[in-house]
Design a protein around this motif. Structure first.
Motif, PDB file in Angstrom:
ATOM      1  N   UNK A 352       0.852  -1.199   0.000  1.00  0.00           N
ATOM      2  CA  UNK A 352       0.000   0.000   0.000  1.00  0.00           C
ATOM      3  C   UNK A 352       0.879   1.236   0.000  1.00  0.00           C
ATOM      4  N   UNK A 353       1.896   1.238  -0.857  1.00  0.00           N
ATOM      5  CA  UNK A 353       2.916   2.278  -0.843  1.00  0.00           C
ATOM      6  C   UNK A 353       2.351   3.638  -1.259  1.00  0.00           C
ATOM      7  N   UNK A 354       2.553   4.687  -0.441  1.00  0.00           N
ATOM      8  CA  UNK A 354       2.023   6.023  -0.748  1.00  0.00           C
ATOM      9  C   UNK A 354       2.973   6.806  -1.641  1.00  0.00           C
ATOM     10  N   UNK A 355       3.094   6.417  -2.900  1.00  0.00           N
ATOM     11  CA  UNK A 355       4.132   6.981  -3.771  1.00  0.00           C
ATOM     12  C   UNK A 355       3.993   8.484  -3.965  1.00  0.00           C
ATOM     13  N   UNK A 356       2.758   9.003  -3.960  1.00  0.00           N
ATOM     14  CA  UNK A 356       2.568  10.428  -4.224  1.00  0.00           C
ATOM     15  C   UNK A 356       2.955  11.314  -3.045  1.00  0.00           C
ATOM     16  N   UNK A 357       3.227  10.734  -1.889  1.00  0.00           N
ATOM     17  CA  UNK A 357       3.568  11.533  -0.713  1.00  0.00           C
ATOM     18  C   UNK A 357       5.001  11.302  -0.238  1.00  0.00           C
ATOM     19  N   UNK A 358       5.782  10.538  -0.976  1.00  0.00           N
ATOM     20  CA  UNK A 358       7.108  10.169  -0.490  1.00  0.00           C
ATOM     21  C   UNK A 358       8.192  10.632  -1.453  1.00  0.00           C
ATOM     22  N   UNK A 359       9.383  10.801  -0.896  1.00  0.00           N
ATOM     23  CA  UNK A 359      10.545  11.155  -1.694  1.00  0.00           C
ATOM     24  C   UNK A 359      10.789  12.636  -1.855  1.00  0.00           C
ATOM     25  N   UNK A 438      16.877  17.391 -11.738  1.00  0.00           N
ATOM     26  CA  UNK A 438      16.297  16.324 -10.921  1.00  0.00           C
ATOM     27  C   UNK A 438      15.369  15.500 -11.804  1.00  0.00           C
ATOM     28  N   UNK A 439      15.533  14.191 -11.775  1.00  0.00           N
ATOM     29  CA  UNK A 439      14.755  13.290 -12.621  1.00  0.00           C
ATOM     30  C   UNK A 439      14.051  12.263 -11.750  1.00  0.00           C
ATOM     31  N   UNK A 440      12.724  12.252 -11.818  1.00  0.00           N
ATOM     32  CA  UNK A 440      11.929  11.240 -11.116  1.00  0.00           C
ATOM     33  C   UNK A 440      11.770  10.046 -12.052  1.00  0.00           C
ATOM     34  N   UNK A 441      12.519   9.005 -11.788  1.00  0.00           N
ATOM     35  CA  UNK A 441      12.532   7.845 -12.688  1.00  0.00           C
ATOM     36  C   UNK A 441      11.287   6.978 -12.554  1.00  0.00           C
ATOM     37  N   UNK A 442      10.449   7.251 -11.554  1.00  0.00           N
ATOM     38  CA  UNK A 442       9.269   6.417 -11.301  1.00  0.00           C
ATOM     39  C   UNK A 442       7.973   7.167 -11.549  1.00  0.00           C
ATOM     40  N   UNK A 443       8.010   8.291 -12.245  1.00  0.00           N
ATOM     41  CA  UNK A 443       6.814   9.113 -12.396  1.00  0.00           C
ATOM     42  C   UNK A 443       5.875   8.612 -13.488  1.00  0.00           C
ATOM     43  N   UNK A 444       6.405   7.887 -14.477  1.00  0.00           N
ATOM     44  CA  UNK A 444       5.600   7.444 -15.613  1.00  0.00           C
ATOM     45  C   UNK A 444       5.378   5.934 -15.567  1.00  0.00           C
ATOM     46  N   UNK A 445       4.400   5.493 -16.343  1.00  0.00           N
ATOM     47  CA  UNK A 445       4.192   4.063 -16.487  1.00  0.00           C
ATOM     48  C   UNK A 445       5.403   3.433 -17.161  1.00  0.00           C
ATOM     49  N   UNK A 470      17.560   6.189  -3.944  1.00  0.00           N
ATOM     50  CA  UNK A 470      16.821   4.947  -4.168  1.00  0.00           C
ATOM     51  C   UNK A 470      16.095   4.632  -2.867  1.00  0.00           C
ATOM     52  N   UNK A 471      14.802   4.919  -2.840  1.00  0.00           N
ATOM     53  CA  UNK A 471      14.028   4.853  -1.604  1.00  0.00           C
ATOM     54  C   UNK A 471      13.046   3.688  -1.637  1.00  0.00           C
ATOM     55  N   UNK A 472      12.864   3.067  -0.475  1.00  0.00           N
ATOM     56  CA  UNK A 472      11.832   2.036  -0.290  1.00  0.00           C
ATOM     57  C   UNK A 472      11.986   0.919  -1.327  1.00  0.00           C
ATOM     58  N   UNK A 473      13.205   0.348  -1.344  1.00  0.00           N
ATOM     59  CA  UNK A 473      13.508  -0.775  -2.236  1.00  0.00           C
ATOM     60  C   UNK A 473      13.264  -0.423  -3.702  1.00  0.00           C
ATOM     61  N   UNK A 474      13.569   0.818  -4.060  1.00  0.00           N
ATOM     62  CA  UNK A 474      13.483   1.241  -5.447  1.00  0.00           C
ATOM     63  C   UNK A 474      12.116   1.687  -5.899  1.00  0.00           C
TER      64      UNK A 474
END
Length: 510
Positions: A352-359, A438-445, A470-474
């Motif tokens: 239930x990772x809260x990706x939009x609120x972390x990093x 700054x590049x968010x590598x996890x922002x897109x599908x 590299x946060x929360x196991x990537x």
């Protein structure tokens, strides 16, 4: 019971609002507040105006940004109480307010600085005015209806839905049809039209960018069968038994549409539920939308104490809203965990990772460390969300540019970034200047990531990597690069030749 529940939920909302990192859209609304205007490419102006007014008084921070929304969200259960009390007495008012507080979306309103808070308030305010005008015919109630609708238009283009609900009432019920000849109705509509002025002024200035995004760009306008799951989404949002109870309330109110106040409440609440379902079959199925019918649900909570019902249905309603209350506190627990790094790690382990609120905090800390070495460098993010989050962390005065990410177009922010000259065209005016990228590598599908990250080397001249998170196991990966601004993009190249994409590929969990 109402007052105890209200105090507990308000306390939790305040604690979370003070600690939870901004949601990406929240940060962008805050960024809009730095440039007061008649409107923006994604929204009319009220959300940004509220944030700007609060920060002008209380300074910059999480709580000042969210304070107006906390206060407005706190008023909404009392609005539900006032509507119920008008027709069913004081005890019924407290019962209706308690039901409203139990709904997860309603009980948590105000935690985030988002337009749904003032929009919901405005719809309920308009309904208070309409019901008062229908009962007493006083001019002040018609004015209240107009003010509520004007505030709704100044908040969101979805103000069209309460207007449609009102039209259904005026056409489908005896009391509604009688209002066409009342001057008060036209007074209310005249006041409501004032709320359209900011939309009209902005779209005239921006060649229709706001209307184009809301009506054309974000909607496919063709049937998509996957949207048939909307009732399941609503059931999960309200909790299933409470959702069944709300549908029963809507049907019961519509069946009694020859009686007051069920004619008005059944028409408007039913329109929110049915019209949004039908619209969802042809419109936007990509963005978050489960909150759209909330004002309709709150109106049904107000009608509930007056609805004749069997003991079976009363037990179902009580059980459903008790479960909804458990869902509300579950939501508070999720948000509370999302507000801390250790809590987010727990949620990640629970899928239930809260990706939009972390990093965001960690990336801002890295950026501030880099700026200590070169305070004159330009700050550039690869999409509007990361840019807004970094600017929020830096406090506002420093400009943060955004590359022309597909996310900017998807969320209707590209025209606004262009108007502020903080997109790639604006960055090109500083060709040759040093850039911290700054590049968010996890922002897109996943299917979009290679093409986008592989194109960044053509958009700026990459000098070399600076650091990486590299946060929360990537699950969140944000990389920083030393770069130079370009006057024009370079010719397209193979994504595999771009260091940004290759670094992201190697860092991703496989």
């Amino acid at each position: 019971m109402f007052l105890v529940l209200f105090a507990v939920t308000l306390g939790l909302r305040i604690v979370i609002a003070c600690t939870l990192s901004p949601f990406g859209d929240e940060a962008f609304y805050w960024q809009e507040s730095l440039a007061p205007a008649w409107g923006y490419s994604d929204l009319p102006p009220l959300t940004a105006w509220l944030i700007g007014a609060s920060e002008a008084v209380f300074g910059h921070g999480l709580l000042p940004m969210r304070l107006p929304f906390l206060l407005i969200g706190a008023a909404i259960p009392f609005q539900v109480r006032a509507i119920a009390r008008r027709h069913a007495g004081d005890a019924a008012g407290w019962q209706a307010g308690t039901l409203a507080l139990c709904l997860p979306l309603a009980g948590s309103l105000g935690v985030l600085a988002v337009p749904d808070v003032p929009l919901t308030f405005a719809v309920l305010l308009a309904m208070q005015g309409l019901l008062g005008a229908l009962d007493d015919g006083r001019r002040r109630d018609w004015c209240l209806l107009g003010v509520g609708l004007a505030l709704a238009w100044a908040t969101h283009y979805r103000a069209a839905m309460p207007m449609l609900g009102g039209l259904v009432f005026l056409l489908a019920t005896p009391r509604g049809r009688a209002q066409w000849r009342k001057p008060g109705l036209w007074l209310a509509m005249g006041i409501a039209a004032v709320g359209l002025l900011p939309i009209a002024i902005y779209n005239l200035q921006a060649q229709g960018a706001g209307v184009s995004f809301q009506l054309v760009e974000r909607n496919p306008w063709r049937f998509h069968a996957d949207a048939l799951v909307q009732p399941l989404e609503q059931a999960a949002t309200c909790t299933p038994v409470a959702y069944v109870a709300l549908l029963w309330m809507a049907w019961s109110a519509w069946r009694r549409r020859g009686e007051a106040p069920f004619d008005a409440i059944g028409s408007v609440a039913g329109t929110f539920i049915v019209a949004y379902f039908v619209l969802g079959l042809f419109a936007d199925d990509v963005r978050f939308r489960v909150h759209w019918p909330l004002p309709g649900y709150l109106l049904l909570c107000a009608a509930w104490p007056s609805l004749p019902s069997s003991s079976t249905w009363r037990r179902i309603v009580h059980a459903g809203f008790a479960l909804a209350l458990a869902g509300l506190f579950g939501g508070f627990a999720w948000l509370g965990l999302a507000a801390s790094g250790d809590g987010a790690r727990v949620l990640a382990n629970l899928k239930a990772f809260p990706s939009h609120f972390t990093g965001w905090r960690e990336s801002a800390a890295v950026l501030q460390g880099e700026l200590l070495h070169d305070s004159g460098a330009l700050v550039v993010a690869d999409n509007f969300m990361l840019a807004a989050e970094l600017r929020f962390a830096l406090g506002g005065p420093r400009t943060v540019y955004s590359l022309d990410s597909p996310l900017n177009v998807k969320h209707g922010r590209a025209p606004q970034l262009a108007a502020w000259r903080i997109d790639e065209a604006g960055l090109a005016m500083h060709a040759g200047q040093r850039v911290i990228l700054a590049v968010d590598e996890t922002s897109l599908r996943e299917r979009e990531t290679r093409g986008w990250l592989g194109s960044i080397c053509a958009r700026v001249d990459i000098v070399g990597p600076l650091s990486r998170l590299d946060l929360f196991d990537g699950r969140r990966r944000i990389a920083f690069y030393d770069a130079r601004a370009r006057a024009t993009p370079a010719p397209a190249q193979n994504p595999d030749d771009c260091v940004v994409w290759m670094a992201a590929y190697l860092a991703a969990p496989h």
